[in-house]
Design an enzyme around this catalytic site. Structure first.
Site, PDB file in Angstrom:
ATOM      1  N   PHE A 140     -19.825 -27.031  18.740  1.00 18.80           N
ATOM      2  CA  PHE A 140     -20.763 -27.396  19.921  1.00 18.80           C
ATOM      3  C   PHE A 140     -20.954 -26.317  20.708  1.00 18.80           C
ATOM      4  O   PHE A 140     -19.897 -25.510  20.974  1.00 18.80           O
ATOM      5  CB  PHE A 140     -19.971 -28.658  20.752  1.00 18.80           C
ATOM      6  CG  PHE A 140     -21.015 -29.043  21.910  1.00 18.80           C
ATOM      7  CD1 PHE A 140     -21.896 -29.981  21.289  1.00 18.80           C
ATOM      8  CD2 PHE A 140     -20.743 -28.719  23.137  1.00 18.80           C
ATOM      9  CE1 PHE A 140     -22.856 -30.498  22.615  1.00 18.80           C
ATOM     10  CE2 PHE A 140     -21.590 -29.035  24.098  1.00 18.80           C
ATOM     11  CZ  PHE A 140     -22.631 -29.997  23.659  1.00 18.80           C
ATOM     12  N   ASP A 225     -17.296 -18.701  21.039  1.00 21.84           N
ATOM     13  CA  ASP A 225     -17.383 -19.353  22.079  1.00 21.84           C
ATOM     14  C   ASP A 225     -16.081 -20.017  22.658  1.00 21.84           C
ATOM     15  O   ASP A 225     -15.521 -20.907  22.206  1.00 21.84           O
ATOM     16  CB  ASP A 225     -18.203 -20.700  21.533  1.00 21.84           C
ATOM     17  CG  ASP A 225     -18.759 -21.539  22.650  1.00 21.84           C
ATOM     18  OD1 ASP A 225     -17.983 -21.646  23.594  1.00 21.84           O
ATOM     19  OD2 ASP A 225     -19.641 -22.549  22.568  1.00 21.84           O
ATOM     20  N   LYS A 254     -16.858 -23.482  31.803  1.00 21.27           N
ATOM     21  CA  LYS A 254     -15.842 -24.413  32.150  1.00 21.27           C
ATOM     22  C   LYS A 254     -14.518 -24.110  33.212  1.00 21.27           C
ATOM     23  O   LYS A 254     -14.882 -23.872  34.474  1.00 21.27           O
ATOM     24  CB  LYS A 254     -15.344 -25.103  30.954  1.00 21.27           C
ATOM     25  CG  LYS A 254     -16.501 -25.977  30.226  1.00 21.27           C
ATOM     26  CD  LYS A 254     -15.764 -26.709  29.078  1.00 21.27           C
ATOM     27  CE  LYS A 254     -16.719 -27.437  28.129  1.00 21.27           C
ATOM     28  NZ  LYS A 254     -17.064 -28.888  28.724  1.00 21.27           N
TER      29      LYS A 254
HETATM   30  C1  LIG Z   1     -17.464 -24.972  23.096  1.00 17.65           C
HETATM   31  C2  LIG Z   1     -18.300 -25.217  24.213  1.00 17.65           C
HETATM   32  N1  LIG Z   1     -19.547 -24.590  24.294  1.00 17.65           N
HETATM   33  C3  LIG Z   1     -20.573 -24.826  25.230  1.00 17.65           C
HETATM   34  C4  LIG Z   1     -20.634 -25.813  25.818  1.00 17.65           C
HETATM   35  C5  LIG Z   1     -21.602 -26.142  26.749  1.00 17.65           C
HETATM   36  O1  LIG Z   1     -21.185 -25.916  28.208  1.00 17.65           O
HETATM   37  P1  LIG Z   1     -22.148 -26.551  29.326  1.00 17.65           P
HETATM   38  O2  LIG Z   1     -22.029 -27.868  29.387  1.00 17.65           O
HETATM   39  O3  LIG Z   1     -21.684 -25.865  30.575  1.00 17.65           O
HETATM   40  O4  LIG Z   1     -23.630 -25.953  29.293  1.00 17.65           O
HETATM   41  C6  LIG Z   1     -19.390 -26.716  25.760  1.00 17.65           C
HETATM   42  C7  LIG Z   1     -19.202 -28.088  26.605  1.00 17.65           C
HETATM   43  O5  LIG Z   1     -18.747 -28.853  26.281  1.00 17.65           O
HETATM   44  C8  LIG Z   1     -18.271 -26.533  24.770  1.00 17.65           C
HETATM   45  O6  LIG Z   1     -17.418 -27.279  24.788  1.00 17.65           O
END
Ligand SMILES: Cc1ncc(COP(=O)(O)O)c(C=O)c1O
Length: 404
Positions: A140, A225, A254
């Site tokens: 994700f 990520d 986050k």
């Molecule tokens: C690993 C990862 N990348 C990206 C995101 C997306 O972040 P945002 O919701 O702040 O756009 C998330 C959100 O859960 C995530 O867990």
């Protein structure tokens, strides 16, 4: 002046776009790892706003940073730079592999920047053929159209028309599957060091080393990520630091802002230089309020006392969950790293993670799910041990009620 309507869950359906389905509970204040709703009912927070509130609610240092900056200057845009952004960038550069930082407002935006940078780098250094992006099934990376297409669940990216092209998905923790896809046409591999939304699945150490080696062999950039795994969540400042593998680009969000929206992309100078003036940007990126709060988070999370204690707190969770499981035999596995923990439901309870979440809420406990079969815990990294114990008590009670 009083509002002539009542602020309750029903109003959500009246006035909000229906892409979310929030609970009837409306939190109105929080302190540390506790939250209270409109009726003043108390919850222990094991959810952390989905791995965001890394220092709990209303941490005094964060409140001070926000108030202090709030009385100085809120916003200047990127036509100008500002002191909090420069201070935060300097601290991130000094603490990590990175030499350059790009600020934005969310995890998806950080990943969008990383992917655009990788494509631009490949185009300028190697040519048009090198545009393939490889990511992993169940991964994700956010909800912009590029990042959601790179994410490994077609259900999230289908139904919006033609997708960004040349994106492939390998099996997580399966190096052969990556080997079968990667070539000299691969521009970048994007990976979470532990799949959060995909079920709290840590990468095997050998797998992640193999991913790095394959990227090196094919001159592809490795993008970590760390939106969910970073800023102390897994017990290291960034998870890569515990894996013996350094990415070329890292994304953070986050926990970085501890609840104030901010994202960052970190990389090396020789890659960063391809995002030349005007190639990418954001009105709010590097906003002084966001950066002042993130700097306060940085100053606390990067201390040895806080980092060293994360695994002690994690052990309390693991021991408590194992004890509950010994009684009720609900979980086939309790896994994770640091304070990102998942409990996988056994055959009998498949698909019911959300019902366990609701049962916990009724007992005064906020938890998360990761898919339909995993209950996920992502509490504050400084949650008091007493709150862990009390939260686990409430969790056990909710389970006892639920399975009755
Ligand atoms: C690993 C990862 N990348 C990206 C995101 C997306 O972040 P945002 O919701 O702040 O756009 C998330 C959100 O859960 C995530 O867990």
């Amino acid at each position: 002046m009083s509002d002539h309507f009542s602020i309750e869950r029903g109003l959500f359906d009246d006035v909000m776009v229906p892409n979310y389905s929030p609970s009837a509970v409306i939190p109105v204040r929080g302190q540390g790892s506790r939250v209270w709703d409109q009726q003043d009912f108390e919850y222990i927070d094991f959810a952390g706003g989905i791995a965001v509130s890394s220092l709990g609610h209303c941490h005094p240092a964060l409140v001070t940073a926000l108030k202090t900056q709030g009385e100085k200057i809120w916003h200047v845009s990127n036509l100008l730079t500002n002191e909090p952004a420069l201070r935060l960038a300097k601290k991130l550069v000094d603490r990590t592999f990175a030499e350059k930082v790009y600020f934005c407002n969310s995890g998806a935006e950080a990943n969008e920047a990383a992917l655009k940078l990788a494509r631009r780098w490949a185009l300028e250094v190697h040519g048009e053929h090198k545009s393939q992006i490889i990511a992993f099934k169940q991964g994700f990376h956010g909800r912009t159209f590029f990042t959601v297409t790179v994410g490994g669940q077609a259900a999230y990216s289908d139904g919006f028309g033609p997708k960004p092209a040349n994106i492939d998905h390998a099996e997580y923790n399966n190096l052969e599957s990556l080997k079968a896809l990667i070539s000299d046409n691969t521009c970048a591999v994007m990976i979470e060091p532990l799949q959060g939304e995909g079920g709290v699945v840590p990468a095997d150490a050998e797998f992640i080393k193999g991913v790095r080696a394959l990227c090196d062999q094919h001159n592809a950039l490795l993008i970590f990520d760390e939106v969910q795994t970073g800023f102390g969540r897994l017990g290291e400042f960034y998870a890569y630091m515990g894996l013996g593998v350094t990415p070329d680009i890292l994304t953070s969000a986050k926990g970085l802002g501890g609840g104030f929206p901010i994202g960052a992309m970190l990389t090396k100078t020789n890659i960063a230089k391809h995002l030349t003036i005007g190639t990418h940007g954001s009105t709010y990126g590097g906003n002084p309020l966001a950066c002042a709060v993130a700097e306060a988070v940085f100053d606390i999370i990067s201390t040895d006392e806080v980092l060293a204690d994360i695994n002690n707190k994690a052990q309390l969770f693991i021991d408590g969950l194992n004890a509950i499981n010994a009684k009720y035999n609900l979980f086939t596995e309790i896994r994770g790293k640091g304070l990102l923990i998942g409990a996988e439901l056994s055959e009998q309870y498949q698909g019911q993670a959300i019902s366990f979440l609701n049962a916990a809420m009724a007992e005064g406990l906020l938890v998360l799910v990761a898919g339909a079969n995993v209950i996920r815990f992502a509490p504050s990294l400084v949650i008091p041990d007493e709150d862990i114990a009390l939260g686990l008590e409430r969790f056990e009670r909710s389970i006892a009620n639920f399975i009755k």
